[in-house]
Write an enzyme that holds these catalytic residues in place. Structure first.
Site, PDB file in Angstrom:
ATOM      1  CD  GLU A 159      -2.992  -1.027   0.221  1.00  0.00           C
ATOM      2  OE1 GLU A 159      -3.336   0.108  -0.163  1.00  0.00           O
ATOM      3  OE2 GLU A 159      -3.473  -2.077  -0.257  1.00  0.00           O
ATOM      4  CB  SER A 180     -43.024 -36.365  44.439  1.00  0.00           C
ATOM      5  OG  SER A 180     -44.271 -37.030  44.413  1.00  0.00           O
TER       6      SER A 180
END
Length: 827
Positions: A90, A467
């Site tokens: 770049e 239960s």
């Protein structure tokens, strides 16, 4: 000579005029565009859009939420070879220029003027930072001038290192990856500092065109771009010939890696996401929050596997319900067959497969990845046809009795790594485990597969606990004068109600009656008629009020005798919370899931300060007694209509308040002595009652209770020791019978055992010791009175010291001399 002097003066004058003209032009352009220039100083405080990340207590990544995958790096963390590769690709003179490259710009400007578009680059990295943070992507003279001016300003305000740091963290690099760290994770499944030179060059080639040079979608062009960058690095002297040649010879190794999820806990991730979104809104997905949960990764992994194994066992036990779909093989070519198969998604390791042919030894399959596979008879022969939840058809004798060509089925790997026929379970379940000391959620699974069905049954499914609700009733009895040796009559009872078409005749699960029964025995044998009589003795309202202390929703707890048999509505998390009070000595802790929240800089915003089961801690103050302090970091739960039920944001404080805070005791809802008594009674559920299967775990500190509702629509097991509580539930989402033989002790207890075996592996046996004021006395098992001298069948029982039976049982000789009727509670 005179002509040369004149020519020199003329050229010098032209040059000076050009310089002054250029300067004036530049000044004019600057003053013309300066009102439109943003303040580059804002780059110092830029906040990258970073996703929410959620972790386990031991730092395993659970989930990531956000459109942009990004993990910002400091300049010091950027590998130098990558910086060199990026310069080669770049901006080779990045560390030398003042923000613009005159030669490159002149070339780009000429191309734009002559062709109307820019054919080659001219932007420096600094100019790209200006464009990425402040400008649009349109290619015009105006935007280019503003870009140049901004680049010059950026170079004045920021160092080269700061500019590079902004660039590598902002750039888009394909597949939702923003920044080089996210790109390294996405393409190679590693951090940037672990990549090879070839891989670094590949990523450095992406900013120019993330789609065109993508190593996954366009590997040929990506390879050309990578090798060009490596050649530039060699030319510029960044690498030597050997490093260049080795990197160029490296094949493309990139493939798509999802976020590096280390722990499968999607129900937990969604709980965190939903409730934090109610506080932080959309910023939750962009501001880089990191959330640590209380989840133990090992326990969570085992919870998922235990629940899935249990649900698959149920599915096989109740027969094969047939193929998931059917495909007409004769009408489709191979490619269309594969595409049709791929319409079916794999869930929880159950992968779809297409039956191509069936023979005497098994079936030939097509898998979604295009491979052909073989399903042997050994993996098919279990598949008795489903007829109903109560019975199956005959066992198959050959593969063709089960499978046909064109069937879309599901397969999995068994314990021997052999392919096995399976099916997505129609039944569902949940498992949740808590630390009873402070309510920390250690594991939570809300169903077989979150991706198949996101409904979280651990927190959202209100089901009858049957239960498994009885321990709360029995604890109420202990708090109201009963003892483990109190005698209650286990005998038939009939209730007449003019509003009912018939009378209510409750029964025990096995249809038998034991007559006078000690309270301890009644609980570990789960005698329904004793529970009903016990509730009548306490009074319905008094018993209900006591049971509500365990944190249940009053709207889900009926005020009638059916409550004694577990007709309330409760979620598995609520049941686990109630059991935590039985495990921790009587304190009601608040379940919580978030231990701390950090921002993207690693600063702690909030941390948990949970209520604890603590004898020495100061008691918690009520809301009416003290208004909490506020802080900028304190979450605003006013946006959440259910903030009062929020199990995630409970007790979160900002650091300044946390440092000054002291551990606070959770409210005590059971006396310490009665908490010990109910714990000891519930140990007998495992030692000699409905949970005896759990004795294979060979621990003396385990206690629990099974639960099964009418017609076996819901089955439960909740169990604990002093360090961990776990609740399991199994049932259909739309309540319907589970079938013959389906009870808490046969279906959910094995899941609980499967989980606890590994969850407790590093926890020493930890039975509670009797607190002061609790004594152990020999009693007569039939009457509950103190044993007579020399009684051979006497048993030991615990009592509060003031409740020790004063009367002794009569010996057989005494009973012959003066028979008498024993007093029992016959309510």
């Amino acid at each position: 000579m005179r002509i040369l002097k004149r020519l020199f003066k003329w050229l010098l004058t032209l040059s000076l005029i050009g310089v002054f003209t250029g300067a004036a032009t530049f000044a004019g352009v600057y003053y013309y565009f300066s009102p439109e220039l943003p303040d580059v100083e804002t780059l110092r405080d830029v906040q990258f859009q970073t996703p929410l990340r959620i972790y386990s207590a031991d730092d395993k990544l659970i989930a990531e939420f956000g459109e942009k995958k990004r993990r910002p790096l400091t300049f010091e963390a950027i590998p130098d070879p990558f910086i060199k590769a990026l310069q080669a690709a770049e901006d080779a003179r990045f560390f030398d220029h003042f923000g613009i490259d005159i030669k490159g710009l002149s070339r780009a400007a000429f191309q734009l003027a002559s062709t109307g578009s820019i054919q080659s680059g001219g932007s420096t990295i600094t100019m790209q930072v200006a464009k990425n943070f402040f400008l649009t992507r349109e290619q015009t003279f105006k935007r280019k001038f503003i870009e140049i001016l901004l680049a010059l300003q950026i170079e004045q305000e920021l160092s080269k290192q700061e500019i590079m740091e902004l660039y590598v963290n902002q750039i888009y690099l394909g597949h939702r990856a923003y920044g080089i760290q996210a790109a390294a994770n996405t393409y190679y499944g590693q951090d940037i500092d672990s990549l090879t030179l070839a891989q670094l060059a590949m990523i450095a080639g992406l900013p120019k065109a993330p789609s065109a040079f993508n190593p996954i979608t366009n590997p040929e062009r990506a390879l050309e771009r990578r090798d060009w960058i490596l050649g530039r690095m060699l030319t510029l002297g960044y690498i030597d010939q050997q490093a260049h040649d080795e990197a160029v010879a490296t094949p493309v190794t990139a493939r798509y890696h999802r976020s590096d999820i280390e722990l499968d806990a999607p129900y937990i991730a969604e709980m965190v996401r939903q409730q934090l979104f109610a506080v932080y809104g959309e910023a939750l997905y962009t501001d880089g929050y990191r959330v640590w949960t209380t989840v133990d990764s090992d326990m969570q992994a085992e919870a998922i596997q235990a629940l899935r194994r249990g649900l698959l066992d149920y599915t096989e036990d109740h027969g094969y319900r047939g193929a998931e779909a059917s495909i007409e093989l004769d009408t489709l070519n191979a490619e269309d067959q594969l595409n049709a198969l791929r319409q079916h998604t794999a869930y929880a390791g159950l992968e779809p497969a297409l039956v191509l042919a069936v023979d005497a030894e098994g079936a030939d399959l097509l898998r979604t990845d295009g491979r052909h596979d073989r399903l042997p008879w050994e993996g098919i022969k279990w598949a008795r046809p489903f007829r109903s939840v109560y019975w199956n058809g005959p066992a198959p004798k050959r593969p063709a009795d089960v499978l046909s060509p064109g069937d879309v089925i599901r397969v999995m790997r068994d314990d021997k790594d052999q392919l096995r026929l399976t099916r997505m379970p129609d039944v569902q379940g949940a498992l949740v485990a808590l630390d009873p000391h402070d309510g920390a959620i250690r594991s939570l699974v809300g169903g077989f597969s979150f991706y198949h069905n996101k409904f979280n049954r651990a927190t959202q499914a209100y089901r009858q606990p049957g239960s498994s609700f009885k321990p709360f009733l029995y604890t109420a009895a202990l708090e109201n004068g009963f003892t483990p040796a109190s005698i209650i009559n286990d005998a038939p009872i009939v209730f007449h109600d003019v509003s009912l078409e018939d009378s209510w005749r409750p029964e025990n699960a096995n249809g038998t009656f034991n007559g006078p029964t000690r309270l301890r025995e009644a609980l570990y044998r789960s005698r329904n008629l004793v529970s009903i009589r016990l509730m009548r003795a306490l009074g319905i309202e008094q018993a209900r009020a006591f049971m509500l202390k365990f944190g249940f929703d009053p709207d889900q707890v009926p005020a009638n005798l059916s409550l004694s048999l577990g007709s309330a509505g409760a979620t598995p998390l609520q049941v686990a919370r109630g059991y935590a009070a039985l495990a921790n000595g009587g304190f009601l802790v608040d379940p919580y899931l978030i231990s701390r929240i950090e921002n993207d800089q690693g600063e702690v915003l909030l941390a948990a300060n949970p209520l604890r089961a603590c004898e020495e801690c100061p008691e918690a103050t009520t809301v009416a007694e003290a208004e909490p302090e506020t802080s900028p970091n304190t979450p605003d739960t006013s946006r959440d209509e259910n903030a009062g039920d929020n199990v995630l944001l409970n007790n979160l404080l900002p650091p300044e308040q946390l440092e000054a805070a002291t551990p606070t005791a959770a409210p005590r809802i059971i006396s310490r002595r009665n908490a010990f008594l109910i714990y000891d009674i519930m140990r007998d559920v495992i030692n000699r009652g409905t949970g005896t299967r759990a004795r294979v775990l060979k621990r003396s500190d385990l206690a629990g209770k099974t639960g099964t509702t009418n017609e076996q629509k819901d089955v439960w097991f909740s169990g604990f020791n002093q360090d961990l509580v776990a609740t399991t539930w199994v049932g259909y989402d739309q309540p319907s019978p589970l079938g013959r033989g389906e009870y808490g002790g046969s279906r959910t207890l094995p899941i609980w055992m499967d989980f606890m075996e590994d969850a407790l592996i590093d926890m020493p046996d930890n039975r509670p010791s009797a607190p002061q004021g609790v004594v152990r006395v020999r009693i007569d098992p039939a009457s509950g009175k103190r044993a007579y001298s020399g009684q051979t069948n006497a048993i030991y029982e615990y009592f509060r010291s003031e409740d020790v039976p004063r009367e002794r049982a009569r010996s057989p000789e005494q009973q012959l001399e003066a028979p008498a009727t024993e007093a029992i509670f016959g309510y």
